[in-house]
Structures are given as C-alpha cells and as structure tokens.
Design an enzyme around this catalytic site. Sequence first.
Site, PDB file in Angstrom:
ATOM      1  CE1 TYR A  83      -4.847  -1.851   4.818  1.00  0.00           C
ATOM      2  CE2 TYR A  83      -3.853   0.313   4.509  1.00  0.00           C
ATOM      3  CZ  TYR A  83      -4.367  -0.858   3.979  1.00  0.00           C
ATOM      4  OH  TYR A  83      -4.404  -1.027   2.620  1.00  0.00           O
ATOM      5  CB  SER A 117      -0.897   0.005   1.243  1.00  0.00           C
ATOM      6  OG  SER A 117      -1.547   1.250   1.389  1.00  0.00           O
TER       7      SER A 117
END
Length: 686
Positions: free
Chosen positions: A576, A563
Amino acid sequence: MTDSSTAKQTNPAAAALIERSNRLGADPKNTNYAGGNTSAKGTETDPVTGEPVELLWVKGSGGDLGTLREPGLAVLRLDRMRALVDVYPGIDREDEMVAAFDYCLHGKGGAAPSIDTAMHGLVDAAHVDHLHPDSGIAIATAADGEALTKEIFGGKVVWVPWRRPGFQLGLDIAAIKAANPNAVGCILGGHGITAWGETSEEAEARSLWIIDTAADYIAENSTAEPFGPALEGYAALPNAERRAKAAALAPTIRGIASADRPMVGHFTDADVVLDFLAHAEHPRLAALGTSCPDHFLRTKVKPLVLDLPAGASVEDSIARLRELAVSYREDYQAYYDRHATPDSPAIRGKDPLIVLVPGVGMFSFGKDKQTARVAGEFYVNAINVMRGAEGLSTYAPIDEAEKFRIEYWALEEAKLQRMPKPKPLATRIALVTGAAGGIGKATAKRLAAEGACVVVADLSLEKAEAAAAEIGGPDVAVGVAADVSKADAVQAMVDAAVLAFGGLDLVVNNAGLSLSKALLDTTEADWDLQHDVMAKGSFLVSKATARVMVEQEMGGDIVYISSKNSIFAGPNNIAYSAAKADQAHQVRLLAAELGAHGIKVNGVNPDGVVQGSGIFASGWGANRAAVYGVEEKDLGKFYAQRTILKREVLPENIANAVFVLCTSDLSHTTGLHVPVDAGVAAAFLR
C-alpha cells in the site's frame, strides 16, 4: 381583515390557471421549456378597502409552465394595468412599460411581470394562453403563413404579422380579437400562437385545437422530403461508431464553444437531428437560423455546421472544425457590427452554442448542464419548425435585424444582469474515481455543491448511480462504472464523461484499496492488485483525462488522493505505502509535464480517515487496529490522539482540500501535496 393565522387560499381562477399551465407545459408538443405564458383574470377582496378588485394572474418572467406554482405568478390590478394604455408613449419607447407594470402589482411577493404581460391584460378574455408549439411556429415561419392560416383555420384563427413582444403587440392582439368575435386565437408571425377563452377549460381546448389542427394539416399536406433528397455519405453512422466519434470530437468542440467563456456541453444523437443532417437542404436551413425569440436566445441566431460527410476521419473533422470556428467568430462579429448602436449592450461572445456534426449528432452548450440541454431541445424544436414550414411552403424566419434587436434587447440584458453570481466551480466538469462512498463521495458532493458537474465513477455501477442520484441527478451528477486498472475501462469512463457534460476540467484520482500485511506475508498478487488500482490506475486515468484537457485548451486540475503513508514508513503495509509513494511522485512528474497546457497537478495526503471508508470497512481497519492494539471501533479516536491537533480526520476534510486546490485562489499552485492528517510530524514534507 383575514386572520393572519389562517393560511391564504389560492384564488380559484389562479388555481385553474396553474393546473392548465402544468398540463400544457408537460407536453413538449405544446411549448418548449420555459417558453410561452398563460394568464387568468378574476376577482378578490382588496384587503385594504374590503371591496372587490379585478386581478390578472400571469406567468412571471423566466418561469416554466410545466412546473409553475403560485409564487411563479405575477399578480396585477387589472384596472391599473389597462390604464397604462392612456400613458403609452408609443412603440419607440414601449420598453418603458415593463417598469410600469411594477406599479400595477397587487400585494407582495410573486414573480416579476414579463414582457408579454400586456398581451394577457389587454385582450378581453378571462383566460389567455401564449405558446410556442412546433406546429404553430411552422405556420408562423412559412413564407405564405398568412394564406396558410386562413386555409387551415378559416376565420377562427387570425394572422398577426411579426412584431417584437411588448406593449404594442398586446394592443394589436386586443384589437384583432375585438374585430374578429368568432376567432379563438391567432398565429403570431415568426413567433408562436395565442388563444383565449372565457373559462380555463375553453382556453386550453382552443390552444390544443390550434396546435393539433396545424400538426394534422402539416402531416397530411407536407412534401415527402421537406429537407430535400438524402446526401450521399451523410447518413447516421452505426450507434457504436457514432458514439465513439462523438466522444473523440467532444473536447475539441467544447474548446471551440468556450473560447470566450467556459461552457458545459450536452450531446444528442436523436433521430430528428441525424435525419436533418442527412439531407441536402440542411446547410441552407441552418444558415437561415431560428425564428422564435425563445429559440435563438438559447441557441444563438445560427449553429456551426461541420461541412464534412459522416465518414470523415476524426483528425480531418477536428481540423475543419477549428477552421470553421474562426469563420463563425468572424461572422458573428460582423453580425454584431452590422446592427449594434451606441446604446447596444457589449457583444456577449462569438462562440457557437449549437454545433452540428453530420452522421454523429448535435452538441449544445450553456452556463450549466440544464441550460446546455435545453439549448439542444430548442434546436430540435427549430428543426421541427423548419420541417413543417418547408413541407408546406418555404421556411422564412424573421430577419437578422429583428433577431439582433431581441438578442441585444436592453430588457434581455437587464435580465442577464439580475442572474445570481455563479458558484466557484460553475462550468467545471469533474470526474472522481472511487466515488460511491467515503472520501470519493464526500469529494463529489463538495464539488457539486460548489457548482461543478460531477461524474461519479466506481467499480460498482449500481453504487455509482445511487451516489449520483443522491448528489443531484443527471443535470448535476451521473454515475459510471470503471475498473481503473484496465485501460479500455478507463477510456470508456472518460468517453461517458465527455458525452455527459461535454468535456473534463477536474479529475480526482481517489480509487484505492489496501491489504495490511507484513513484508513476508505480502504475496505477489497482493502487490500487483494494489499497484494496479492505485499506481497504474492513476496513471491510466491521468493519461486519458489529460488528453481531453489538452485538446480542449482550457487548462484543468488533476488531484491525487495519496496518503500520509507515501512519506511515513509505517509497519505492515509495504504494498500500500509503495503504491501511494508512486502516486505521490506522479503528482510531481505530471505537474512538470502538463503545466505547459495550463493543467495543475496536486495531491492530498490524508491519514486515519476511518468514517465511511471502504478501505477500512473491508479489513484494513481490523488489521490496523490489531497492529496498534486497539478495538476497531476506536480506531478513529486512536488516530486522532496520535496527531498534533488531536482531531479525527473525516472524508469531508479531504473534500475541502480538493476544493481549495481547484479554486482560483490557488491558480498558481502545482506540484503541491497538502497533508490532511490533523498533524503527523513523521509525515511532514521535507
């Protein structure tokens, strides 16, 4: 002339032929996949002269009876086809006749005429069937097949000694029918059966009568143990143990079958295979090889057989398989050298296409899953043939020299050269986690579209199977359930993958989730859940799949869907982003460690993939929208406006990056992270 606006109607003779072919081809007792051919003769009006013209419709080269449609028929003028008898240059030059068939074609379109066209055109019957039933080939390959033919059928079926398919065989069968007016068909030594009739119904009935009569005779007269007595220690292992051993051996066996060129695999533990391997005569019979040309063109002349009992350890089995692979390759080279002439095509590869493991089953290989599966089906046909022949007599296939003449036939080589160029990921086997939707599903679709076989893994088996069915079905994609946070579930997923397609080459760590919370609101359970699925899950998947790739010795690719947040420090997503940073460093660590095995490890850093995203749909989107002060429905547009390129990022954009990383164009790239975020300067790699 017929009005061009009116759809052309299928000729009644051709329509009856298609219906008969589909019925015959739908039942495996009648013929194998793409095996055999059928024909019909009839009359049409010549569109040029307006006069009637006699035509021959015959299944074209490479077609399958069970799925035959009108475009799969070759259509020839019967007078011109039969006139070829007058210019036939003799058996030494009979291959030239295949090219001559092109000058007999009627109209345009249709399939290319096959080598068996002469059999259908020269035999004086309106309808002809040539089939490869196990029962018929059992008689055809029995040492006393001619005597058995007479005993089983009387004068109604005539024995034809082995002859390679071609124009001369057509002349032979035509002469036999003319000399035996009461005959309804023949047994072709070492090969199959041919039957004929004046109507489509009569030809079909006669074909089925020959097949069923042979099968009934074998059932009533076969010895009790056609494969010899049971071998102690060679019986089938219990189901769970058998499947586990098959999964453990699959990577080694695929590597053996792919030494010359990569192959896709298929595994079966059907009772017919396990029974064959459990009896004393299986080594002798396997060494004799298959007989019907359709069989050994798909399976090679003989299989590789592990000569250890079912209870042998995985380690001992692997060591012995590697030894046998060396001798198999040497033996195949010697076979080629014994029979090759200066005009023979180059050797096509020395690796086995069929590998038999007592107590476990059969591994078969091909250029794609369908080819691998069909090769296995053909060897099951061969086992059935050997059982029938040994039960009545002695199995006596055509000799090695004849097998070579067909395997390295110039016409077969020409057919191979006409095959379309393979897609970029052909023969590669991919596993994508979290693949039932969003980025994972888009990636699985792209990899399959580029030729890969794909294992669609997801927490929900129902969703995984639905996605796989949408992508293309079991010869292209299979769905499996997997909780990547649990080691045993990951291993079960990998076992299912290698049993489905033979091994693994390309792994995409995509499974993920996110909870958008500030530090003080993030619980220990929040932290553990996200790290278990993404950081730990990627580690478990990479470990289990890398073991397969290392054992195959074929290299491979592992791609992490990380990500932008693995680099960018954004608000309210501590768990996350930390998990994604863990994944990002796994890429670097594994690239350094696995490079020695030819395994590349790279990553993709997406951002703002809202469309189709399970993560965004499960609450992450609402939370991120609240953080940025926009409506959730506008979140994708918001993300696009904050990028340099002002473009929304879609799942397909991530799939494109994965594909590129795994192509030969980036064969020298590992340890790379590719940003697919439309340009976020704060996430630029430094």
